[in-house]
Design an enzyme around this catalytic site. Structure first.
Site, PDB file in Angstrom:
ATOM      1  N   VAL A 261       0.856  -1.178   0.000  1.00  0.00           N
ATOM      2  CA  VAL A 261       0.000   0.000   0.000  1.00  0.00           C
ATOM      3  C   VAL A 261       0.895   1.232   0.000  1.00  0.00           C
ATOM      4  O   VAL A 261       1.665   1.458   0.947  1.00  0.00           O
ATOM      5  CB  VAL A 261      -0.922   0.018   1.237  1.00  0.00           C
ATOM      6  CG1 VAL A 261      -1.788   1.278   1.231  1.00  0.00           C
ATOM      7  CG2 VAL A 261      -1.810  -1.224   1.260  1.00  0.00           C
ATOM      8  N   CYS A 262       0.824   2.021  -1.054  1.00  0.00           N
ATOM      9  CA  CYS A 262       1.676   3.200  -1.198  1.00  0.00           C
ATOM     10  C   CYS A 262       0.967   4.437  -0.648  1.00  0.00           C
ATOM     11  O   CYS A 262       0.023   4.939  -1.252  1.00  0.00           O
ATOM     12  CB  CYS A 262       2.033   3.415  -2.668  1.00  0.00           C
ATOM     13  SG  CYS A 262       3.090   2.132  -3.341  1.00  0.00           S
TER      14      CYS A 262
END
Length: 440
Positions: free
Chosen positions: A92-93
């Site tokens: 998850v960026c």
């Protein structure tokens, strides 16, 4: 891990649960408060609408000084990238997680916590996720606009297929020969969390599938009108091998599968009644508890002089019938509303399922009678559920909350123009008048 860190995580979990948010949830096992499972329900009016997206959140010993580690578990077994910022491998960026470069002030701080992490992830699930990819924030021409729409369309399809239908098929034990669960290892050398048998959100997803069933069907019907079965997904410029969303539109198949899911949910609800009677015959603790709560609830509403009658079907404490008489000078004036509440022998782990038997045109009541309500009080107290049910039906000036809109047609009128709202009120009153002639 420091005692301060443990207390901080425990408090954040409690506050999140107490808040009664319909779109985010979190849970952990008592043996490891550092390892939290979280559920985000896709926001309305986006391609993620009412999808169930699960995440694993691991808190280090230095939390909250440093951000937790977050990995997406809804990845189609590592095959599907649901967002430019949510990879197929689960990464998850986000700038607040330190997994993406952000502007000044967007970094992690100890003032943030579990809820802010979940809300930040939820914000990625926008109506136009294409623009989340750096360099693609704005459409440069007709081709970009076309790609944006195609990206939205395939996310909507896979949200329904993977996060809703396949998830519910697994929860209900519906045989699905393809897509068997893998036994591979995740990049951090831990057993893949997707094959963890602990499923803290199973009941939550089942109940919300009943609530949002019509919305799912509307999306499927719209998709069938737009996309011929077998049409392959368009690959986006930023999608690469091993980190993309490939597949094809198969809406007619999704419709059949969703109808089977609904049938199984209805069967399961009906089974609760029989299982409840067996519990009564065996004089199990749960049966005695539910019977006592029934008696206490009846007495409570008598003392309140409430226009509500509560009775049991076939003397079964696991099936309550509520009969509500509409208050004067309201849209429910003089109406008689019959409501059936099914209670699970596994209550409160499984929450009640409530159907309004009287056909009412109401934004909280689906076309099949499913009532969307929630209690922010003690969810193990059935009197709290009854009060929440009454409040949901009687509230004539509800705050706009798209997560509760289980009747799209009614909601569109209620929160439309002033003339639309008048139409909503007329149709509700007409359905209430018809209730006087409704056969029970």
């Amino acid at each position: 891990m420091s005692d301060h860190s443990v207390l901080r995580i425990t408090r954040e979990l409690y506050e999140l649960t107490k808040g009664g948010d319909l779109s985010i949830a979190a849970a952990c096992r008592d043996v490891d408060v550092r390892r939290v499972r979280a559920l985000i329900i896709g926001p309305p009016d986006t391609p993620y609408e009412f999808g169930f997206f699960e995440f694993l959140i691991k808190f280090g010993k230095d939390y909250p000084t440093k951000a937790p580690y977050v990995i997406s578990l809804t990845t189609n077994r590592g095959q599907t990238r649901f967002n430019p910022n949510i990879y197929s491998i689960g990464k998850v960026c986000l700038s607040i997680l330190g997994t993406w470069r952000g502007s000044s002030g967007e970094e992690w701080s100890s003032a943030q916590g579990l809820e802010s992490v979940l809300l930040s992830i939820q914000s990625l699930m926008s109506s136009n996720p294409y623009e989340n990819e750096p360099g693609f924030e704005e459409a440069r021409g007709e081709e970009d606009k076309k790609l944006q729409q195609l990206y939205v369309e395939k996310i909507r399809h896979e949200t329904l297929r993977i996060s809703v239908i396949e998830r519910l098929e697994d929860h209900l034990g519906i045989d699905r020969k393809q897509n068997k669960r893998p036994t591979h290892i995740t990049p951090d050398a831990e057993p893949n969390p997707e094959v963890d048998e602990w499923e803290p959100f199973k009941d939550k997803c089942k109940l919300r599938c009943l609530w949002y069933f019509q919305s799912y069907m509307n999306s499927i019907n719209d998709g069938m009108a737009k996309h011929k079965d077998g049409t392959r997904f368009e690959r986006m410029p930023f999608e690469g091998h091993g980190n993309q969303m490939d597949g094809q539109f198969m809406y007619s198949q999704l419709k059949k599968r969703l109808l089977v899911v609904r049938e199984k949910l209805d069967e399961e609800t009906a089974l609760w009644a029989g299982e409840g009677l067996i519990a009564v015959q065996k004089e199990l603790t749960i049966a005695n508890n539910i019977k006592r709560q029934y008696e206490q609830t009846v007495e409570l509403f008598k003392r309140l002089d409430s226009p509500l009658d509560i009775e049991l079907i076939d003397d079964n404490p696991f099936v309550w019938i509520l009969t509500l008489v509409g208050q004067p000078m309201t849209n429910l004036d003089a109406g008689i509303v019959r409501i059936r509440m099914h209670i699970s022998p596994n209550f409160p782990e499984e929450q009640p399922r409530v159907v309004v038997l009287t056909p009412l045109f109401h934004h909280r009541i689906s076309s099949s009678g499913q009532l969307c309500y929630f209690t922010t009080r003690d969810s193990s107290n059935l009197a709290s559920h009854v009060q929440a049910i009454i409040t949901a039906i009687e509230d004539e000036n509800p705050a706009y909350d798209p997560r509760t809109l289980v009747n799209p047609e009614a909601a569109k009128l209620l929160w439309g123009s002033p003339e639309d709202k008048k139409t909503y009120n007329r149709r509700l009153r007409r359905s209430v008048q018809d209730s006087l002639e409704y056969g029970y």
